[in-house]
Design a protein around this motif. Structure first.
Motif, PDB file in Angstrom:
ATOM      1  N   ALA A 465       0.813  -1.213   0.000  1.00 44.83           N
ATOM      2  CA  ALA A 465       0.000   0.000   0.000  1.00 44.83           C
ATOM      3  C   ALA A 465       0.851   1.270   0.000  1.00 44.83           C
ATOM      4  O   ALA A 465       0.510   2.265   0.626  1.00 44.83           O
ATOM      5  CB  ALA A 465      -0.958   0.015   1.192  1.00 44.83           C
ATOM      6  N   GLY A 466       2.001   1.208  -0.710  1.00 49.44           N
ATOM      7  CA  GLY A 466       2.851   2.389  -0.815  1.00 49.44           C
ATOM      8  C   GLY A 466       3.573   2.748   0.456  1.00 49.44           C
ATOM      9  O   GLY A 466       4.013   3.907   0.611  1.00 49.44           O
ATOM     10  N   GLU A 467       3.742   1.789   1.377  1.00 50.55           N
ATOM     11  CA  GLU A 467       4.370   2.090   2.656  1.00 50.55           C
ATOM     12  C   GLU A 467       5.227   0.916   3.110  1.00 50.55           C
ATOM     13  O   GLU A 467       4.839  -0.246   2.968  1.00 50.55           O
ATOM     14  CB  GLU A 467       3.289   2.391   3.698  1.00 50.55           C
ATOM     15  N   GLN A 507      14.975   7.908  14.876  1.00 59.23           N
ATOM     16  CA  GLN A 507      13.995   8.956  14.599  1.00 59.23           C
ATOM     17  C   GLN A 507      14.499   9.917  13.519  1.00 59.23           C
ATOM     18  O   GLN A 507      13.732  10.340  12.648  1.00 59.23           O
ATOM     19  CB  GLN A 507      13.673   9.717  15.880  1.00 59.23           C
ATOM     20  N   GLN A 508      15.795  10.244  13.567  1.00 58.01           N
ATOM     21  CA  GLN A 508      16.343  11.122  12.533  1.00 58.01           C
ATOM     22  C   GLN A 508      16.238  10.500  11.146  1.00 58.01           C
ATOM     23  O   GLN A 508      15.840  11.152  10.182  1.00 58.01           O
ATOM     24  CB  GLN A 508      17.805  11.429  12.849  1.00 58.01           C
ATOM     25  N   ARG A 512      14.167  11.995   7.976  1.00 52.67           N
ATOM     26  CA  ARG A 512      14.806  12.336   6.698  1.00 52.67           C
ATOM     27  C   ARG A 512      14.054  11.740   5.513  1.00 52.67           C
ATOM     28  O   ARG A 512      14.104  12.267   4.402  1.00 52.67           O
ATOM     29  CB  ARG A 512      16.258  11.849   6.688  1.00 52.67           C
ATOM     30  N   ASN A 513      13.358  10.621   5.753  1.00 48.58           N
ATOM     31  CA  ASN A 513      12.634   9.958   4.674  1.00 48.58           C
ATOM     32  C   ASN A 513      11.126  10.131   4.815  1.00 48.58           C
ATOM     33  O   ASN A 513      10.351   9.326   4.294  1.00 48.58           O
ATOM     34  CB  ASN A 513      12.992   8.465   4.668  1.00 48.58           C
ATOM     35  N   ALA A 514      10.725  11.202   5.516  1.00 51.03           N
ATOM     36  CA  ALA A 514       9.301  11.564   5.669  1.00 51.03           C
ATOM     37  C   ALA A 514       8.512  10.465   6.345  1.00 51.03           C
ATOM     38  O   ALA A 514       7.317  10.285   6.079  1.00 51.03           O
ATOM     39  CB  ALA A 514       8.697  11.906   4.306  1.00 51.03           C
ATOM     40  N   GLY A 515       9.160   9.738   7.253  1.00 45.09           N
ATOM     41  CA  GLY A 515       8.492   8.654   7.954  1.00 45.09           C
ATOM     42  C   GLY A 515       8.168   9.000   9.394  1.00 45.09           C
ATOM     43  O   GLY A 515       8.412  10.110   9.869  1.00 45.09           O
ATOM     44  N   THR A 516       7.579   8.025  10.102  1.00 43.60           N
ATOM     45  CA  THR A 516       7.197   8.199  11.498  1.00 43.60           C
ATOM     46  C   THR A 516       7.702   7.024  12.323  1.00 43.60           C
ATOM     47  O   THR A 516       7.952   5.936  11.803  1.00 43.60           O
ATOM     48  CB  THR A 516       5.674   8.309  11.641  1.00 43.60           C
TER      49      THR A 516
END
Length: 542
Positions: A465-467, A507-508, A512-516
């Motif tokens: 699903a694109g994730e 977390q960094q 950097r890759n627009a993740g959580t």
């Protein structure tokens, strides 16, 4: 003999010379203007005084009465001289209508003809003029004397005047006073210019305009060319200067110059380092997306002037350090596996020597099937080679510590699913640190509860699903819910001092890759960390 090329005058010297010339020209211009204006005013004042004296004498009844006598000079000469002395004019001449003098400052001129024009006065008009008489050029006024007894007929004329030399002497006295004031103004102006330019010379270090211009050009070129971050703070802890590298490392907007450090939204530890009045040397700090090395040097000369801050990007070096740790772990795992394989091989050889070939075959087959099962499971589920190798290496490491690493059944990452823009180094940073922390937690205990459980780490790696979802759960003691927000802060750790950087790096890398990154309790009683990364580039909003 070598010719010495004169050094260009400093900017402060040039400004001082310009200011001195300007002040001198201004004072000279004011002096000339004041002299011209003063002379005109002096002539106008002399004309007014002469007019007042001539009219007053002409209107005097004693003058008209003296004119009717047989010898007017006898009575008018003393009167005219007294008026002349009292009023400060140069001469008061009373004459008949033909211009013959009855009075004069020089008694020898009495009886001679008046030198000047008397026609307008004979017609009844007070007439001013500048004329050269016996006493030299003078400003004079001629007024008619009317006899009321004769029906207002003009019976005599009165001339009062002040010589031009007298006026010039008065102007010269005023000019001398003006020159004194001008000299004082020039001295004060020169002194002020010298003080101001001495201060300017200190600030410009004696450089001239060309040198300052070149320095500015070099300064701008250096700021944009240097990759390291450079930040200058003033005495009030506001950003006075920042280069492109500094904005990138700290994640600051272009309009950050002039803002207070405390208003930049930086992590508290980094803000404290920038606000400190003490030097900081090679301190490691975290921003939202980077690891930076901070050096600060206060600028002071008797008082706090500001701070110079240099920033170096430590993110890649930290990632390389993490990869090196992973490689070192792989090497340790291989060494352990080689040692274990040697022990198993000795066992097989010993069984063969004892004539128990069937048992030797069964033992060797069982060991091969156990090792091959995990490899087949990982390779079959995770087609990404970097993640597959990482999982196999971490499984061997965990096994050495008595921890079972399990790949969740719903794990699936097909080949080619991960986009090129998702760095493999960030995946290693995320998954490697999470597995290391989970292995440590699982090895220390299986958590609370009545039923004993084995130490286990469960890894889920799924792309759909694109994730991309990376989830690591353990059977350790778990986390206090109140500390869920603090676990990603640098320095936070449940282990010994000097640790606590791994989760911050996780977390960094996710940011950097627009993740959580999320943390919760796992079904096995420990902690569960979930990282979600988009497999498509985030949309750019204008």
């Amino acid at each position: 003999m070598a010719m010495r090329i004169p050094h260009p005058r400093s900017l402060a010297g040039q400004l001082f010379a310009m200011q001195v010339v300007l002040v001198a020209a201004l004072v000279a211009g004011c002096a000339v203007f004041a002299y011209a204006t003063g002379r005109k005013q002096a002539e106008a004042a002399a004309r007014q005084r002469a007019t007042a004296v001539a009219v007053a004498v002409a209107d005097s009844p004693s003058v008209a009465e003296s004119v009717r006598t047989g010898n007017p000079s006898a009575r008018l000469q003393p009167y005219a001289e007294k008026v002349r002395r009292d009023t400060g004019v140069t001469f008061v001449t009373i004459m008949n209508t033909r211009g013959v003098r009855w009075t004069h400052p020089d008694p020898d001129q009495i009886g001679a003809t008046y030198l000047g024009h008397i026609g307008p006065a004979l017609r009844g008009r007070v007439f001013p003029e500048t004329y050269t008489g016996t006493l030299g050029p003078s400003v004079r006024v001629v007024a008619p004397v009317r006899d009321d007894r004769a029906g207002g007929r003009i019976t005599a004329l009165v001339s009062a005047g002040i010589t031009v030399d007298t006026i010039s002497a008065q102007v010269r006295r005023q000019l001398l006073a003006l020159l004194g004031v001008a000299a004082a103004a020039l001295a004060v102006g020169g002194l002020c210019a010298y003080v101001i330019n001495a201060r300017l010379r200190r600030h410009t270090h004696g450089m001239n305009a060309d040198e300052l211009s070149r320095m500015h050009d070099y300064h701008e070129a250096a700021l944009h060319a240097v990759r390291e971050g450079l930040l200058m703070l003033d005495g009030r802890r506001r950003i006075a200067l920042i280069n492109d590298g500094g904005r990138e490392l700290l994640g600051l907007p272009p309009d950050s110059v002039g803002r207070y450090v405390s208003d930049l939204g930086l992590p508290p530890a980094l803000t404290g380092a920038l606000l400190s009045t003490e030097p900081r040397v090679d301190e490691l700090h975290l921003t939202a997306e980077r690891v930076v090395v901070v050096n600060t040097s206060p600028v002071s000369s008797g008082e706090q002037r500001g701070t110079v801050v240099t920033l170096r990007d430590h993110t890649e070096l930290q990632a390389l350090s993490g990869e090196l740790d992973s490689v070192r772990g792989f090497a340790e795992a291989l060494r352990s596996q080689a040692h274990e394989a040697a022990n198993r091989l000795h066992a097989v050889v010993s069984l063969i020597e004892l004539g128990r070939e069937d048992e030797a075959v069964d033992f060797a087959t069982a060991e091969l099937e156990l090792a091959q099962a995990l490899t087949d499971q990982v390779v079959g589920a995770v087609a990404e080679p970097v993640l597959a190798a990482l999982l196999l290496g971490k499984a061997a490491q965990a096994n050495e510590r008595g921890v079972e690493l399990v790949l969740a059944p719903d794990s699936r990452i097909d080949d080619g699913v991960l986009p090129p823009g998702l760095p493999a180094r960030d995946l290693v940073t995320i998954l490697g640190n999470l597995i290391d922390n989970a292995t440590d937690a699982a090895a220390e205990g299986v958590g609370t509860g009545t039923a004993p459980r084995s130490a286990r780490v469960t890894v889920t790696a799924r792309a759909d699903a694109g994730e991309l979802t990376l989830r690591v759960a353990d059977t350790g003691a778990g986390l206090d819910p109140a500390a869920a927000e603090e676990v990603f802060r640098r320095g936070w750790s449940t282990k010994s001092a000097g640790r606590g950087l791994g989760l911050a790096l996780v977390q960094q890398a996710a940011r950097r890759n627009a993740g959580t990154v999320e943390v919760a309790g796992s079904a096995d009683g420990g902690a569960e960390f979930t990282v979600r990364l988009p497999l498509t580039a985030p949309a750019v909003t204008s």
